[in-house]
Design an enzyme around this catalytic site. Structure first.
Site, PDB file in Angstrom:
ATOM      1  N   HIS A  43       1.083   6.815   2.236  1.00 21.23           N
ATOM      2  CA  HIS A  43       0.098   5.817   2.679  1.00 21.23           C
ATOM      3  C   HIS A  43      -0.041   5.943   4.198  1.00 21.23           C
ATOM      4  O   HIS A  43       0.574   5.183   4.943  1.00 21.23           O
ATOM      5  CB  HIS A  43       0.582   4.418   2.285  1.00 21.23           C
ATOM      6  N   GLU A  70      -2.827   6.894  -0.469  1.00 25.08           N
ATOM      7  CA  GLU A  70      -3.347   5.528  -0.422  1.00 25.08           C
ATOM      8  C   GLU A  70      -3.911   5.228   0.962  1.00 25.08           C
ATOM      9  O   GLU A  70      -3.371   5.726   1.968  1.00 25.08           O
ATOM     10  CB  GLU A  70      -2.213   4.514  -0.623  1.00 25.08           C
ATOM     11  N   HIS A 192       3.843  -2.113  -6.045  1.00 23.23           N
ATOM     12  CA  HIS A 192       4.282  -3.072  -5.028  1.00 23.23           C
ATOM     13  C   HIS A 192       5.434  -3.911  -5.535  1.00 23.23           C
ATOM     14  O   HIS A 192       5.293  -4.658  -6.494  1.00 23.23           O
ATOM     15  CB  HIS A 192       3.172  -3.989  -4.507  1.00 23.23           C
TER      16      HIS A 192
HETATM   17  N1  PXP Z   1       0.814   0.607  -3.979  1.00 21.72           N
HETATM   18  C1  PXP Z   1       0.208   0.346  -2.814  1.00 21.72           C
HETATM   19  C2  PXP Z   1      -1.277   0.311  -2.785  1.00 21.72           C
HETATM   20  C3  PXP Z   1       0.948   0.166  -1.634  1.00 21.72           C
HETATM   21  O1  PXP Z   1       0.323  -0.092  -0.481  1.00 21.72           O
HETATM   22  C4  PXP Z   1       2.353   0.248  -1.690  1.00 21.72           C
HETATM   23  C5  PXP Z   1       3.151   0.101  -0.426  1.00 21.72           C
HETATM   24  O2  PXP Z   1       2.819   1.142   0.451  1.00 21.72           O
HETATM   25  C6  PXP Z   1       2.951   0.527  -2.930  1.00 21.72           C
HETATM   26  C7  PXP Z   1       2.160   0.688  -4.057  1.00 21.72           C
HETATM   27  C8  PXP Z   1       4.436   0.646  -3.079  1.00 21.72           C
HETATM   28  O3  PXP Z   1       5.042  -0.584  -2.852  1.00 21.72           O
HETATM   29  P1  PXP Z   1       6.621  -0.667  -2.644  1.00 21.72           P
HETATM   30  O4  PXP Z   1       6.936   0.074  -1.385  1.00 21.72           O
HETATM   31  O5  PXP Z   1       6.896  -2.135  -2.565  1.00 21.72           O
HETATM   32  O6  PXP Z   1       7.254  -0.017  -3.850  1.00 21.72           O
END
Ligand code: PXP
Length: 239
Positions: A43, A70, A192
């Site tokens: 990301h 992302e 997330h």
């Molecule tokens: N999906 C998206 C769109 C995100 O922005 C993130 C965090 O960068 C994640 C998934 C992954 O989340 P986590 O780091 O809490 O596992």
């Protein structure tokens, strides 16, 4: 089968805290795949505070599984990077500049026209598109009108309620949103705050989920349990 895409942002956060290349994010991506991950997620944010644009270019050639990038497409720099690197999937997230982490999905009704246009840019380049969406039926229905291939359900709300012991309430809106997505022919991702405690219950209730992307908890667990072992433990939650 539900794929596990390992988000390696936190390796970059650790590396950046000292400068240099330790830990290497390229190695983190190679090893994630070697240890059983089905994909790698990054990301890059406009301030490059963890994954840099250079990292994304460096990682691309070593991907043997699926590469998911992302980001917020309102940044032209992000769009150009994705079109150059051509990952298997781009996940569009409406996060603000400097935001700590993604904390809401798209308003797929209000931003329909914008999403239709930007999604077609990526799809015309042969890149699968997923858009980040809250578990709200109207937002899933709106997503289906944008041309997106998949939605990614934002699971922070699930994780929070699950942790407070209310797992039936936690999962209910996600089952409803995921069922609607299936009816509408949308592929389904989630991410997330998924972790070793809450992942198996999510998968048991929504077995048709295509992919989860997990970063923060997985990297925290890896500090104690080891990277290979941790990836295998997460994979086991998805059986
Ligand atoms: N999906 C998206 C769109 C995100 O922005 C993130 C965090 O960068 C994640 C998934 C992954 O989340 P986590 O780091 O809490 O596992």
């Amino acid at each position: 089968m539900t794929k596990l895409s390992v988000n390696i942002n936190k390796f970059a956060t650790l590396r950046n805290s000292r400068g240099g290349d330790n830990p290497s994010v390229v190695k983190a991506a190679i090893d994630a795949q070697k240890f059983g991950a089905d994909g790698v997620t990054v990301h890059p944010r406009p301030d490059e505070r963890h994954i840099t644009y250079k990292d994304v270019r460096d990682i691309r050639p070593i991907i043997t599984t699926e590469f998911n990038i992302e980001g917020n497409p309102t940044e032209q720099k992000f769009v150009d990077l994705v079109l150059e690197v051509k990952p298997h999937q781009v996940t569009l997230v409406p996060d603000a500049l400097g935001q700590l982490t993604s904390d809401h999905g798209w308003d797929t009704i209000k931003h329909k026209e914008y999403l239709v246009n930007i999604i077609s840019v990526f799809k015309n380049a042969g890149i699968r598109v997923s858009i980040f969406v809250d578990p709200i039926i109207g937002m899933v229905e709106g997503a289906a009108l944008t041309g997106t291939d998949r939605i990614e359900l934002y699971t922070e709300g699930y994780a929070r309620k699950f942790a407070s012991g209310n797992k039936e309430d936690a999962i209910a809106p996600y089952v409803a949103a995921a069922t609607k997505a299936k009816e509408l022919g949308l592929g389904l991702n989630a991410g997330h705050d998924l972790d070793l405690q809450n992942l198996a219950y999510f998968k048991q209730n929504i077995p048709w989920i295509d992919e989860v992307s997990i970063g923060h908890a997985l990297v925290c667990d890896a500090l104690y349990l080891g990277y290979e072992n941790t990836i295998q433990l997460y994979k086991r939650q998805l059986l």
